[in-house]
Write a protein that holds these residues in place. Structure first.
Motif, PDB file in Angstrom:
ATOM      1  N   SER A 164       0.932  -1.150  -0.218  1.00  0.00           N
ATOM      2  CA  SER A 164       0.159  -0.057  -0.084  1.00  0.00           C
ATOM      3  C   SER A 164       0.902   1.391  -0.127  1.00  0.00           C
ATOM      4  O   SER A 164       2.058   1.179   0.369  1.00  0.00           O
ATOM      5  CB  SER A 164      -1.022   0.017   1.108  1.00  0.00           C
ATOM      6  OG  SER A 164      -0.113   0.272   2.143  1.00  0.00           O
ATOM      7  N   GLY A 166       0.771   3.660   1.996  1.00  0.00           N
ATOM      8  CA  GLY A 166       1.018   3.865   3.256  1.00  0.00           C
ATOM      9  C   GLY A 166       2.286   3.262   3.929  1.00  0.00           C
ATOM     10  O   GLY A 166       3.110   3.784   4.504  1.00  0.00           O
ATOM     11  N   THR A 167       2.321   1.913   3.236  1.00  0.00           N
ATOM     12  CA  THR A 167       3.499   1.022   3.629  1.00  0.00           C
ATOM     13  C   THR A 167       4.838   1.725   2.953  1.00  0.00           C
ATOM     14  O   THR A 167       5.882   1.767   3.565  1.00  0.00           O
ATOM     15  CB  THR A 167       3.530  -0.360   3.196  1.00  0.00           C
ATOM     16  OG1 THR A 167       2.162  -0.890   3.539  1.00  0.00           O
ATOM     17  CG2 THR A 167       4.611  -1.192   3.425  1.00  0.00           C
ATOM     18  N   LYS A 169       5.085   5.032   2.253  1.00  0.00           N
ATOM     19  CA  LYS A 169       5.542   5.938   3.118  1.00  0.00           C
ATOM     20  C   LYS A 169       6.142   5.779   4.314  1.00  0.00           C
ATOM     21  O   LYS A 169       7.521   6.257   4.608  1.00  0.00           O
ATOM     22  CB  LYS A 169       4.459   6.723   3.543  1.00  0.00           C
ATOM     23  CG  LYS A 169       3.822   7.859   2.534  1.00  0.00           C
ATOM     24  CD  LYS A 169       2.858   9.002   3.245  1.00  0.00           C
ATOM     25  CE  LYS A 169       1.483   8.933   2.546  1.00  0.00           C
ATOM     26  NZ  LYS A 169       0.431   9.834   2.905  1.00  0.00           N
ATOM     27  N   SER A 170       5.874   4.818   5.168  1.00  0.00           N
ATOM     28  CA  SER A 170       6.552   4.471   6.227  1.00  0.00           C
ATOM     29  C   SER A 170       7.893   3.771   6.073  1.00  0.00           C
ATOM     30  O   SER A 170       8.814   4.070   6.576  1.00  0.00           O
ATOM     31  CB  SER A 170       5.455   3.701   7.370  1.00  0.00           C
ATOM     32  OG  SER A 170       5.105   2.621   6.755  1.00  0.00           O
TER      33      SER A 170
END
Lengths: 202, 370
Positions: A164, A166-167, A169-170
């Protein structure tokens, strides 16, 4: 013969190996560079880079030209890196680097022998950064290469790594911080006196 | 905003990937927090260091080694010697009998392929296939018999078909000894996952067909040993290609032009906005033409089948000799008439076989993008 990429691609699609070889000549520095940054040594980089180009050649029929050739090429090579990463992960149950990374970096960066001044003089700054890269986990290394060296967007990275946004980004965040922590052991590298390449800072 | 929260999103902040709201929060925090400022500066410098890493020149011999591997991909797979056995031993006699009966059907349907003629006498699924192929009933493009491929063979065959599809210059499909190593396309290659294409098919989707009639199998039973001592191969190639395009008629016109350049005989028909083309080229001209065709649209199906006609041709010639011999000994007008008819039929079949040998027929479907 200086033909534009598109023409070479078109010829290569028809099995013109000479045209494809010209494309290889143009991009081998970049492709091999990625492979080398990821694998950390020349022997493995050779294999991976060749794999990348072979995949490129075989996938030519699927290249429609809706993106630029170099973008498409980076994605194919990134896929090759990702597959290599998965292969290695399957072979290893626990990666030392991953353990160290999550524990806050207890693998020392081998910087004791070479001070930054010496490194700059011997033009080994690149090696130093590469050493820092090598000490990261493969996952972190790969995402850094995809973002900073290949210049892929967050979307493209998510797509290639099959995760994802989000993954991405982190993970990118953690990877950058991890590398920063290692490199920052020698603050002097950040003061702008040292140049990695003739071009200098953009 | 807390320092540790800021640190979490410094990276997307650097890339300009935050919502405007979040971005403002980070900016404000950075203005008043030297610790986080330093973190951010370090992060930026680190990223710059990475971005400045130069390209790396590959070691000497890199391109040469690569070229060798690519050339190896282009070579046809070395196949065990021996002519292809498309029929079982003694099966040609059965074939002959069927052929006489099929001759009428062949002529009636205007089928030029003799191997299709033998299909005509299949009962069950084969017959259905024939009907589908030639009545244009709008069935799916994939030849329906792929379901009949025995599960045990499929993995092995798929590899071979995959391999064939890459260079289009494959030898007869029906010579595949189990022990042959054809892993020139290792697992993981082929680009089926290199990019998320919206459609569900990938470009290497290959349909596999088999004619399951027990002893006669076009794909060749893998446990059937290849014959030793081949005669000169007389190959007829049948290639199927389905492309997804946005304007089938337009593309068909372009392909017709392309065909002319390759000395291909082109016929076409349309059906519900899609176009079906039949292109006949000499086998020698096949490969470049085939590769160019594939660049005209998105590949959704691709099959190449080779048929070694040398045995069939030989049989036909032998039959003619036999018939001629018989003719000499007959006197009754009725019998003579029959023999003459048989000879004519057999001669016509031989002519067709000879015409097919050394020819490739490409059945190209251009389907409109949905």
């Amino acid at each position: 013969m200086h033909l534009p990429d598109e023409v070479l691609v078109s010829k290569s699609k028809n099995g013109d190996l000479d045209a494809f070889e010209e494309l290889v000549r143009r991009y081998e520095g970049k492709v091999y560079g990625m492979a080398f940054r990821f694998m950390g040594n020349h022997a493995d980089a050779m294999d991976l880079a060749q794999e990348g180009f072979i995949r490129l050649y075989q996938n030519l029929p699927g290249f429609r030209g809706d993106s630029s050739f170099s973008t498409w090429m980076y994605r194919v090579v990134a896929n090759a890196c990702r597959d290599e990463l998965r292969r290695r992960q399957r072979q290893r149950s626990v990666s030392l680097e991953e353990m160290a990374d999550s524990a806050g970096g207890s693998i020392p960066v081998p910087s004791a022998e070479v001070s930054p001044e010496e490194a700059a003089e011997r033009n080994e700054l690149q090696e130093y950064v590469q050493m820092c890269l090598n000490s990261l986990s493969e996952e972190h290394r790969l995402i850094l290469i995809m973002r900073e060296i290949q210049g892929l967007s967050y979307d493209e990275i998510a797509d290639t790594l099959d995760c994802s946004l989000g993954t991405v980004k982190s993970r990118l965040n953690r990877a950058r911080h991890a590398l920063k922590d290692r490199v920052a052991m020698h603050r002097e590298l950040f003061n702008g006196d040292y140049r990695l390449s003739v071009k200098g800072r953009a | 905003m807390q320092c540790k929260d800021v640190r979490e999103i410094l990276s997307p902040y650097l890339d300009g990937f935050l919502e405007p709201e979040e971005q403002r929060k980070v900016e404000r925090h950075l203005e008043s927090c030297p610790a986080c400022q330093a973190q951010y500066a370090d992060l930026r410098h680190t990223v710059e260091l990475l971005r400045e890493l130069p390209e790396v020149t590959p070691p000497a011999g890199f391109r040469k080694q690569l070229r060798e591997q690519l050339e190896a991909l282009e070579q046809p797979v070395p196949v065990a010697t021996g002519s292809a056995r498309s029929k079982g031993r003694g099966g040609w006699r059965n074939w002959m009998g069927m052929l006489a009966a099929a001759a009428v059907l062949v002529v009636a349907l205007g089928i030029s392929g003799l191997w299709q003629g033998s299909l005509a006498n299949l009962t069950g699924p084969g017959e259905g296939l024939l009907a589908r192929l030639f009545t244009g009933s709008g069935q799916s493009d994939k030849l329906a018999l792929e379901e009949q491929v025995q599960a045990g063979q499929k993995g092995h065959l798929e590899k071979l078909v995959d391999r064939l599809a890459l260079d289009g210059s494959a030898p007869a499909l029906d010579v595949v000894p189990e022990s042959m190593d054809i892993a020139t396309v290792p697992e993981g290659r082929g680009g089926d996952d290199y990019a998320r294409v919206p459609a569900d098919d990938d470009q290497t989707m290959i349909g596999i067909t088999a004619v399951g009639t027990g002893e006669e199998s076009m794909m060749g039973a893998a446990n059937e040993p290849p014959e030793v001592g081949s005669s000169a191969k007389q190959l007829a190639r049948e290639a199927h290609l389905t492309l997804i395009v946005s304007e089938p008629v337009q593309v068909a016109a372009e392909i017709a032009d392309l065909g002319q350049m390759h000395n291909a005989r082109v016929t076409a028909s349309t059906r519900e906005g899609n176009v079906v083309l039949e292109l006949r080229v000499a086998l020698d001209d096949f490969k470049p033409f085939w590769q160019q065709l594939q660049s005209y649209g998105k590949i959704s199906d691709r099959i190449i089948k080779d048929h070694d006609l040398s045995r069939d041709i030989e049989s036909a010639e032998v039959n003619i000799q036999q018939l001629l011999g018989q003719q000499k000994e007959l006197s009754q007008p009725v019998e003579l008439e029959q023999i003459k008819h048989d000879l004519l039929t057999q001669q016509r079949q031989l002519d067709e076989l000879n015409e097919q040998a050394g020819t490739a027929v490409i059945k190209l479907k251009l389907n409109r993008e949905e």
